[in-house]
Design a protein around this motif. Structure first.
Motif, mmCIF file in Angstrom:
data_model
loop_
_atom_site.group_PDB
_atom_site.id
_atom_site.type_symbol
_atom_site.label_atom_id
_atom_site.label_comp_id
_atom_site.label_asym_id
_atom_site.label_seq_id
_atom_site.Cartn_x
_atom_site.Cartn_y
_atom_site.Cartn_z
ATOM 1 N N LEU A 1 0.817 -1.213 0.000
ATOM 2 C CA LEU A 1 0.000 0.000 0.000
ATOM 3 C C LEU A 1 0.851 1.264 0.000
ATOM 4 N N ASN A 2 2.086 1.192 0.467
ATOM 5 C CA ASN A 2 2.921 2.381 0.510
ATOM 6 C C ASN A 2 3.702 2.576 -0.790
ATOM 7 N N CYS A 3 3.280 1.953 -1.883
ATOM 8 C CA CYS A 3 3.988 2.078 -3.152
ATOM 9 C C CYS A 3 3.645 3.382 -3.869
ATOM 10 N N ILE A 4 2.602 4.096 -3.412
ATOM 11 C CA ILE A 4 2.196 5.350 -4.048
ATOM 12 C C ILE A 4 2.842 6.509 -3.306
ATOM 13 N N GLU A 5 3.565 7.338 -4.059
ATOM 14 C CA GLU A 5 4.194 8.532 -3.514
ATOM 15 C C GLU A 5 3.775 9.704 -4.388
ATOM 16 N N GLU A 6 2.928 10.584 -3.853
ATOM 17 C CA GLU A 6 2.408 11.751 -4.564
ATOM 18 C C GLU A 6 1.768 11.328 -5.883
ATOM 19 N N ASN A 7 2.391 11.650 -7.018
ATOM 20 C CA ASN A 7 1.777 11.314 -8.306
ATOM 21 C C ASN A 7 2.538 10.198 -9.033
ATOM 22 N N GLN A 8 3.220 9.314 -8.269
ATOM 23 C CA GLN A 8 3.943 8.190 -8.855
ATOM 24 C C GLN A 8 3.641 6.909 -8.094
ATOM 25 N N ILE A 9 3.701 5.801 -8.817
ATOM 26 C CA ILE A 9 3.548 4.485 -8.202
ATOM 27 C C ILE A 9 4.810 3.682 -8.520
ATOM 28 N N ASN A 10 5.332 3.000 -7.521
ATOM 29 C CA ASN A 10 6.540 2.197 -7.689
ATOM 30 C C ASN A 10 6.124 0.742 -7.921
ATOM 31 N N LEU A 11 6.260 0.270 -9.173
ATOM 32 C CA LEU A 11 5.860 -1.092 -9.538
ATOM 33 C C LEU A 11 7.074 -2.011 -9.555
ATOM 34 N N PRO A 12 6.951 -3.221 -8.976
ATOM 35 C CA PRO A 12 8.071 -4.168 -8.992
ATOM 36 C C PRO A 12 8.516 -4.492 -10.420
ATOM 37 N N LYS A 13 9.816 -4.539 -10.642
ATOM 38 C CA LYS A 13 10.483 -4.860 -11.907
ATOM 39 C C LYS A 13 10.223 -3.830 -13.009
ATOM 40 N N ILE A 14 9.492 -2.761 -12.711
ATOM 41 C CA ILE A 14 9.262 -1.696 -13.694
ATOM 42 C C ILE A 14 9.880 -0.397 -13.206
ATOM 43 N N GLY A 15 9.579 -0.053 -11.946
ATOM 44 C CA GLY A 15 10.083 1.191 -11.380
ATOM 45 C C GLY A 15 8.957 2.180 -11.171
ATOM 46 N N LYS A 16 9.313 3.448 -11.074
ATOM 47 C CA LYS A 16 8.321 4.490 -10.819
ATOM 48 C C LYS A 16 7.635 4.898 -12.118
ATOM 49 N N VAL A 17 6.306 4.988 -12.031
ATOM 50 C CA VAL A 17 5.472 5.339 -13.178
ATOM 51 C C VAL A 17 4.542 6.457 -12.746
ATOM 52 N N LYS A 18 4.293 7.417 -13.634
ATOM 53 C CA LYS A 18 3.380 8.516 -13.343
ATOM 54 C C LYS A 18 1.977 7.954 -13.100
ATOM 55 N N LEU A 19 1.274 8.535 -12.123
ATOM 56 C CA LEU A 19 -0.031 8.026 -11.713
ATOM 57 C C LEU A 19 -1.026 9.173 -11.626
ATOM 58 N N ILE A 20 -2.185 8.973 -12.187
ATOM 59 C CA ILE A 20 -3.318 9.880 -11.982
ATOM 60 C C ILE A 20 -4.332 9.076 -11.185
ATOM 61 N N GLN A 21 -4.474 9.414 -9.913
ATOM 62 C CA GLN A 21 -5.332 8.646 -9.012
ATOM 63 C C GLN A 21 -6.696 9.318 -8.934
ATOM 64 N N HIS A 22 -7.731 8.645 -9.454
ATOM 65 C CA HIS A 22 -9.074 9.185 -9.490
ATOM 66 C C HIS A 22 -9.850 8.950 -8.206
ATOM 67 N N ARG A 23 -9.519 7.877 -7.515
ATOM 68 C CA ARG A 23 -10.226 7.549 -6.269
ATOM 69 C C ARG A 23 -9.254 6.822 -5.353
ATOM 70 N N PRO A 24 -9.528 6.825 -4.048
ATOM 71 C CA PRO A 24 -8.601 6.148 -3.113
ATOM 72 C C PRO A 24 -8.612 4.640 -3.320
ATOM 73 N N ILE A 25 -7.493 4.015 -3.013
ATOM 74 C CA ILE A 25 -7.379 2.556 -3.089
ATOM 75 C C ILE A 25 -8.086 1.969 -1.872
ATOM 76 N N PRO A 26 -9.039 1.028 -2.090
ATOM 77 C CA PRO A 26 -9.777 0.471 -0.962
ATOM 78 C C PRO A 26 -8.885 -0.402 -0.082
ATOM 79 N N GLU A 27 -9.144 -0.380 1.209
ATOM 80 C CA GLU A 27 -8.434 -1.256 2.118
ATOM 81 C C GLU A 27 -9.144 -2.591 2.162
ATOM 82 N N LYS A 28 -8.383 -3.656 2.371
ATOM 83 C CA LYS A 28 -8.982 -5.001 2.335
ATOM 84 C C LYS A 28 -9.715 -5.311 3.573
#
Length: 110
Positions: A83-110
Motif C-alpha cells: 500500500l505504501n507504493c504510491i508517492e504523490e503522483n507516482q507508483i513504484n511497480l516491482p520490476k518496472i520502477g516508478k510510473v506517473k499516476l493519476i489517481q481518481h479515487r482512493p485505493i480500498p483497504e482489504k
C-alpha cells in the motif's frame, strides 16, 4: 538449458503456473516480468475458456475467446502490492520502477 517437458492434453492453471519456471529458463526475457503478473495472465485465459465452455443461466454459450496480439494486451495486474507504493503522483511497480499516476479515487483497504 532445461528442456520443456511434454505438454499435457488439457493443461490446467496449476500445471501452467508450475511450468513458468521452465519458461523463464528457456526464454530469459520472461525473467523481466513479475511472477504474479504472469500467473494473472494464465488466470485470465483460464477464465475466458471456462466462460466459453460453460453455458450461462439461459443455456447460451458465450463467445469464443479472442487472442490478443502483443499490442492488444493493454493491462496487467499485481495481485499483491504494498500500500505504501504510491508517492504523490507516482507508483513504484516491482520490476518496472516508478510510473506517473493519476489517481481518481482512493485505493480500498482489504
Amino acid at each position: 538449458m532445461m528442456p520443456i517437458p511434454q505438454l499435457r492434453d488439457n493443461p490446467d492453471y496449476y500445471s501452467q503456473t508450475r511450468d513458468l519456471v521452465n519458461t523463464k529458463d528457456k526464454f530469459p526475457e520472461y525473467k523481466l516480468i513479475h511472477s504474479q503478473v504472469c500467473q494473472d495472465c494464465i488466470k485470465r485465459v483460464k477464465l475466458a475458456f471456462d466462460r466459453w465452455f460453460k453455458a450461462d443461466k439461459n443455456g447460451q454459450r458465450l463467445g469464443k475467446p479472442r487472442f490478443k496480439g502483443k499490442r492488444g494486451y493493454r493491462s496487467f495486474t499485481y495481485p499483491q502490492i504494498k500500500l505504501n507504493c504510491i508517492e504523490e503522483n507516482q507508483i513504484n511497480l516491482p520490476k518496472i520502477g516508478k510510473v506517473k499516476l493519476i489517481q481518481h479515487r482512493p485505493i480500498p483497504e482489504k
